[in-house]
Design a protein around this motif. Structure first.
Motif, PDB file in Angstrom:
ATOM      1  N   GLY A  70     -20.680 -55.322 -93.232  1.00 29.17           N
ATOM      2  CA  GLY A  70     -20.845 -54.579 -91.990  1.00 29.17           C
ATOM      3  C   GLY A  70     -21.944 -55.085 -91.081  1.00 29.17           C
TER       4      GLY A  70
ATOM      5  N   LYS B  10     -22.736 -51.684 -86.254  1.00 28.38           N
ATOM      6  CA  LYS B  10     -22.901 -50.408 -85.537  1.00 28.38           C
ATOM      7  C   LYS B  10     -24.127 -50.426 -84.619  1.00 28.38           C
ATOM      8  CE  LYS B  10     -25.411 -48.109 -89.254  1.00 28.38           C
ATOM      9  NZ  LYS B  10     -25.397 -47.032 -90.233  1.00 28.38           N
TER      10      LYS B  10
ATOM     11  N   GLU C 199     -18.685 -56.981 -78.043  1.00 29.92           N
ATOM     12  CA  GLU C 199     -17.438 -56.236 -78.186  1.00 29.92           C
ATOM     13  C   GLU C 199     -16.364 -57.075 -78.865  1.00 29.92           C
ATOM     14  OE1 GLU C 199     -16.086 -54.375 -74.578  1.00 29.92           O
ATOM     15  OE2 GLU C 199     -18.080 -53.592 -74.137  1.00 29.92           O
TER      16      GLU C 199
ATOM     17  N   ILE D 269     -17.069 -57.154 -82.634  1.00 27.49           N
ATOM     18  CA  ILE D 269     -16.688 -55.879 -83.260  1.00 27.49           C
ATOM     19  C   ILE D 269     -15.172 -55.773 -83.368  1.00 27.49           C
ATOM     20  CG2 ILE D 269     -16.697 -53.373 -82.938  1.00 27.49           C
ATOM     21  CD1 ILE D 269     -19.574 -53.806 -81.713  1.00 27.49           C
ATOM     22  N   LEU D 270     -14.459 -56.130 -82.310  1.00 27.85           N
ATOM     23  CA  LEU D 270     -12.996 -56.094 -82.325  1.00 27.85           C
ATOM     24  C   LEU D 270     -12.436 -57.068 -83.354  1.00 27.85           C
ATOM     25  CD1 LEU D 270     -10.410 -54.956 -81.009  1.00 27.85           C
ATOM     26  CD2 LEU D 270     -10.538 -56.855 -79.389  1.00 27.85           C
TER      27      LEU D 270
ATOM     28  N   ASN E 254     -13.869 -58.087 -86.076  1.00 29.97           N
ATOM     29  CA  ASN E 254     -14.136 -57.535 -87.402  1.00 29.97           C
ATOM     30  C   ASN E 254     -13.150 -56.419 -87.743  1.00 29.97           C
ATOM     31  OD1 ASN E 254     -15.913 -57.266 -89.825  1.00 29.97           O
ATOM     32  ND2 ASN E 254     -16.165 -55.216 -88.967  1.00 29.97           N
ATOM     33  N   GLU E 255     -12.838 -55.569 -86.754  1.00 34.79           N
ATOM     34  CA  GLU E 255     -11.938 -54.444 -86.999  1.00 34.79           C
ATOM     35  C   GLU E 255     -10.489 -54.874 -87.158  1.00 34.79           C
ATOM     36  OE1 GLU E 255     -12.659 -51.877 -83.662  1.00 34.79           O
ATOM     37  OE2 GLU E 255     -14.551 -51.142 -84.496  1.00 34.79           O
ATOM     38  N   CYS E 256     -10.055 -55.821 -86.326  1.00 34.43           N
ATOM     39  CA  CYS E 256      -8.631 -56.186 -86.288  1.00 34.43           C
ATOM     40  C   CYS E 256      -8.309 -57.482 -87.001  1.00 34.43           C
ATOM     41  CB  CYS E 256      -8.173 -56.304 -84.838  1.00 34.43           C
ATOM     42  SG  CYS E 256      -8.401 -54.791 -83.908  1.00 34.43           S
TER      43      CYS E 256
END
Length: 158
Positions: A17, A120, A133, A136-137, A139-141
Motif C-alpha cells: 500500500g 492514501k 492520481e 493510485i488508479l 494500483n487499484e485497476c
C-alpha cells in the motif's frame, strides 16, 4: 546531434500500500520523484530503469510491464519543469529479494532521502511530475500503458 526530446525511464514500485519515492529539498521546498532518469546511449529503457533505481534508491529491481507513459511539452505549460521536452516510460517494478531501499552513498544534488509513501497519503506530497492520481488508479485497476500528458494551460501561446 541533440535530441529534441529526452527519454526517461522510471521505476514504479508499490508494496504494502505504499509507493517508493525519492525525496528532494531545494529552493522550492520538499518534493518527490519516482526513481528514474535519462536513458544513456546504448542502453535499453528497461536497463535504464534498473540503473536509475539503483543509483537513486540503492535497490535492485525486476522490471515488469510498462505501467504508463508521461509526456512533458514545455511550451504548452509555461515551462514549469524546465525547457526540455521529455517522454517518461514508467515501468511496474518489484524490489529483488533482500534489496532494501535507502539513500545512496553519493546521491544526486538536493536528494535528501528515499521514502515509502502510503498511497492514501500520496495526495499530500508534491510529486514531479504530478502523476499521483495515475499511480493510485494503476494500483487499484492494474491497467497500464496510458499516455499522460502535462495539461495545457489555457490562454498561453509560445
Amino acid at each position: 546531434m541533440t535530441s529534441h526530446i529526452r527519454v526517461k525511464a522510471c521505476a514504479l514500485i508499490i508494496e504494502k500500500g505504499a509507493v517508493l519515492l525519492v525525496e528532494f529539498k531545494d529552493e522550492h521546498g520538499v518534493h518527490y520523484n519516482l526513481p528514474g532518469g535519462g536513458v544513456n546511449p546504448g542502453e535499453t529503457v528497461k536497463e535504464a530503469a534498473c540503473r536509475e533505481a539503483f543509483e537513486e534508491a540503492s535497490i535492485e529491481v525486476e522490471v515488469g510491464p510498462l505501467a504508463f507513459v508521461y509526456e512533458y511539452v514545455p511550451h504548452l505549460c509555461h515551462h514549469k519543469y524546465g525547457d526540455t521536452a521529455s517522454l517518461q516510460l514508467i515501468f511496474d517494478c518489484k524490489c529483488k529479494d533482500g534489496s532494501i531501499p535507502r539513500r545512496p552513498e553519493y546521491p544526486d544534488m538536493n536528494q535528501t532521502d528515499v521514502k515509502w509513501i502510503k498511497l492514501k497519503n500520496l495526495k499530500n506530497v508534491v510529486l514531479y511530475p504530478d502523476v499521483k492520481e495515475t499511480i493510485i488508479l494503476y494500483n487499484e485497476c492494474g491497467t497500464g500503458s496510458r499516455l499522460i500528458e502535462e495539461p495545457i494551460e489555457r490562454g498561453f501561446s509560445d
